[in-house]
Design a protein around this motif. Structure first.
Motif, PDB file in Angstrom:
ATOM      1  N   UNK A 188       0.782  -1.177  -0.310  1.00 29.78           N
ATOM      2  CA  UNK A 188      -0.125   0.306   0.243  1.00 29.78           C
ATOM      3  C   UNK A 188       0.800   1.249  -0.229  1.00 29.78           C
ATOM      4  N   UNK A 189       0.174   2.150  -0.528  1.00 33.58           N
ATOM      5  CA  UNK A 189       1.834   3.703  -1.171  1.00 33.58           C
ATOM      6  C   UNK A 189       0.509   4.648  -0.207  1.00 33.58           C
ATOM      7  N   UNK A 190       1.530   5.703   0.622  1.00 33.32           N
ATOM      8  CA  UNK A 190       0.804   7.201   1.216  1.00 33.32           C
ATOM      9  C   UNK A 190       1.212   7.825   1.016  1.00 33.32           C
ATOM     10  N   UNK A 191       0.949   8.714  -0.312  1.00 31.27           N
ATOM     11  CA  UNK A 191       2.085   9.702  -0.453  1.00 31.27           C
ATOM     12  C   UNK A 191       2.473  10.259   0.523  1.00 31.27           C
ATOM     13  N   UNK A 192       3.238  11.198   0.231  1.00 35.35           N
ATOM     14  CA  UNK A 192       3.761  12.312   1.773  1.00 35.35           C
ATOM     15  C   UNK A 192       3.370  13.270   1.984  1.00 35.35           C
ATOM     16  N   UNK A 193       3.505  13.941   0.286  1.00 37.42           N
ATOM     17  CA  UNK A 193       2.550  15.143  -0.186  1.00 37.42           C
ATOM     18  C   UNK A 193       0.983  15.764  -0.034  1.00 37.42           C
ATOM     19  N   UNK A 194       0.429  14.133   1.065  1.00 43.34           N
ATOM     20  CA  UNK A 194      -0.523  14.300   1.489  1.00 43.34           C
ATOM     21  C   UNK A 194      -0.731  14.399   3.173  1.00 43.34           C
ATOM     22  N   UNK A 195      -2.313  14.950   3.730  1.00 48.47           N
ATOM     23  CA  UNK A 195      -1.873  15.056   4.681  1.00 48.47           C
ATOM     24  C   UNK A 195      -3.636  14.268   5.003  1.00 48.47           C
ATOM     25  N   UNK A 196      -3.245  13.621   6.010  1.00 45.32           N
ATOM     26  CA  UNK A 196      -4.094  12.360   5.720  1.00 45.32           C
ATOM     27  C   UNK A 196      -5.149  12.669   7.362  1.00 45.32           C
ATOM     28  N   UNK A 197      -5.799  12.136   7.312  1.00 46.28           N
ATOM     29  CA  UNK A 197      -7.253  11.905   8.484  1.00 46.28           C
ATOM     30  C   UNK A 197      -7.294  10.682   9.557  1.00 46.28           C
ATOM     31  N   UNK A 198      -7.590  10.317  10.566  1.00 50.30           N
ATOM     32  CA  UNK A 198      -6.846   9.236  10.844  1.00 50.30           C
ATOM     33  C   UNK A 198      -8.586   8.127  10.646  1.00 50.30           C
ATOM     34  N   UNK A 199      -9.527   9.068   9.833  1.00 50.30           N
ATOM     35  CA  UNK A 199     -11.059   8.047   9.265  1.00 50.30           C
ATOM     36  C   UNK A 199     -10.370   7.284   7.822  1.00 50.30           C
ATOM     37  N   UNK A 200      -9.612   7.147   7.292  1.00 51.05           N
ATOM     38  CA  UNK A 200      -9.134   7.197   6.380  1.00 51.05           C
ATOM     39  C   UNK A 200      -9.054   7.621   5.146  1.00 51.05           C
ATOM     40  N   UNK A 201      -9.214   9.298   5.178  1.00 50.70           N
ATOM     41  CA  UNK A 201      -9.162  10.287   4.273  1.00 50.70           C
ATOM     42  C   UNK A 201      -8.311  10.931   4.021  1.00 50.70           C
ATOM     43  N   UNK A 202      -8.297  11.283   2.956  1.00 47.35           N
ATOM     44  CA  UNK A 202      -7.273  12.250   2.830  1.00 47.35           C
ATOM     45  C   UNK A 202      -7.352  13.402   2.026  1.00 47.35           C
ATOM     46  N   UNK A 203      -6.263  14.086   2.115  1.00 48.55           N
ATOM     47  CA  UNK A 203      -6.488  15.952   1.398  1.00 48.55           C
ATOM     48  C   UNK A 203      -5.264  16.321   1.230  1.00 48.55           C
ATOM     49  N   UNK A 204      -5.122  16.617  -0.198  1.00 44.82           N
ATOM     50  CA  UNK A 204      -3.957  17.585  -1.056  1.00 44.82           C
ATOM     51  C   UNK A 204      -3.948  19.191  -1.416  1.00 44.82           C
ATOM     52  N   UNK A 205      -3.753  19.484  -0.106  1.00 38.70           N
ATOM     53  CA  UNK A 205      -3.984  21.359  -0.436  1.00 38.70           C
ATOM     54  C   UNK A 205      -3.043  22.119  -1.329  1.00 38.70           C
ATOM     55  N   UNK A 206      -3.875  22.580  -2.045  1.00 42.13           N
ATOM     56  CA  UNK A 206      -2.963  23.428  -3.384  1.00 42.13           C
ATOM     57  C   UNK A 206      -3.807  24.622  -2.760  1.00 42.13           C
ATOM     58  N   UNK A 207      -2.984  25.549  -2.587  1.00 44.94           N
ATOM     59  CA  UNK A 207      -2.776  27.140  -2.029  1.00 44.94           C
ATOM     60  C   UNK A 207      -4.676  27.501  -1.203  1.00 44.94           C
ATOM     61  N   UNK A 208      -5.397  27.457  -1.668  1.00 44.03           N
ATOM     62  CA  UNK A 208      -7.029  27.287  -0.455  1.00 44.03           C
ATOM     63  C   UNK A 208      -7.771  26.042  -0.919  1.00 44.03           C
ATOM     64  N   UNK A 209      -7.394  25.412  -1.959  1.00 48.11           N
ATOM     65  CA  UNK A 209      -8.310  23.959  -2.735  1.00 48.11           C
ATOM     66  C   UNK A 209      -7.408  23.026  -2.088  1.00 48.11           C
ATOM     67  N   UNK A 210      -8.371  21.750  -1.659  1.00 43.84           N
ATOM     68  CA  UNK A 210      -8.652  20.648  -0.762  1.00 43.84           C
ATOM     69  C   UNK A 210      -9.098  19.834  -1.552  1.00 43.84           C
ATOM     70  N   UNK A 211      -8.254  18.964  -2.441  1.00 46.42           N
ATOM     71  CA  UNK A 211      -8.584  17.886  -2.990  1.00 46.42           C
ATOM     72  C   UNK A 211      -8.969  17.029  -2.090  1.00 46.42           C
ATOM     73  N   UNK A 212      -9.660  15.782  -1.648  1.00 42.81           N
ATOM     74  CA  UNK A 212     -10.439  15.240  -0.678  1.00 42.81           C
ATOM     75  C   UNK A 212     -10.038  13.304  -1.525  1.00 42.81           C
ATOM     76  N   UNK A 213      -9.923  12.430  -0.587  1.00 46.78           N
ATOM     77  CA  UNK A 213     -10.786  10.955  -1.559  1.00 46.78           C
ATOM     78  C   UNK A 213      -9.841  10.152  -0.373  1.00 46.78           C
ATOM     79  N   UNK A 214     -10.936   9.056  -0.734  1.00 47.83           N
ATOM     80  CA  UNK A 214     -10.229   8.050   0.704  1.00 47.83           C
ATOM     81  C   UNK A 214      -8.715   6.941   0.363  1.00 47.83           C
ATOM     82  N   UNK A 215      -8.480   6.231   1.274  1.00 49.22           N
ATOM     83  CA  UNK A 215      -6.383   5.665   0.826  1.00 49.22           C
ATOM     84  C   UNK A 215      -6.646   5.052   0.038  1.00 49.22           C
ATOM     85  N   UNK A 216      -5.385   4.358   0.506  1.00 49.66           N
ATOM     86  CA  UNK A 216      -5.494   3.132  -0.281  1.00 49.66           C
ATOM     87  C   UNK A 216      -5.646   2.096   0.886  1.00 49.66           C
TER      88      UNK A 216
END
Length: 125
Positions: free
Chosen positions: A1-29
């Motif tokens: 499984x991979x967990x890209x280091x440029x993302x932040x993670x929520x303990x409930x298995x979602x990830x977020x990629x922050x670019x300026x004031x926009x966050x892209x969100x999904x679920x983890x691998x």
């Protein structure tokens, strides 16, 4: 499984990629792997707001329906409509094509509550 280091993670298995004031969100691998084949994704509408730590939708697999938890608060500015016809994108590409929503961040300080990739990986042990 991979967990890209440029993302932040929520303990409930979602990830977020922050670019300026926009966050892209999904679920983890890890989450997509645990769910198995994803059959349906129920997401909110553009213009709705989400709150960090609260549910913003559900993902259904052959095994179970699971709530999605917001890693950060904000207003939804885009929903990945490709998931309507091809929910398996979440299985095949959880960090790229399988993203779920994009949000205009309400409180940038909330990212301090999220996990790094190494801390998220440790939380799974």
């Amino acid at each position: 499984m991979e967990f890209p280091s440029d993302l932040k993670y929520h303990k409930e298995h979602t990830w977020v990629k922050i670019e300026d004031d926009i966050a892209t969100i999904g679920i983890t691998d890890h989450a997509q792997n645990a769910l198995g084949e994803i059959l349906f994704v129920d997401l909110p509408e553009v213009g709705e707001t989400i709150t960090q730590g609260e549910t913003f939708g559900t993902v259904e697999s052959a095994k179970v329906a699971s709530d999605l938890y917001a890693p950060i608060s904000g207003e939804i500015i885009e929903v990945n409509e490709e998931l309507d016809d091809d929910p398996e994108l979440v299985n095949n590409s959880p960090y790229e094509d399988g993203w779920m929503i994009k949000v205009k961040i309400k409180n940038p300080d909330e990212q301090n509550n999220l996990l790094s990739s190494s801390d998220y990986e440790k939380s799974l042990e």
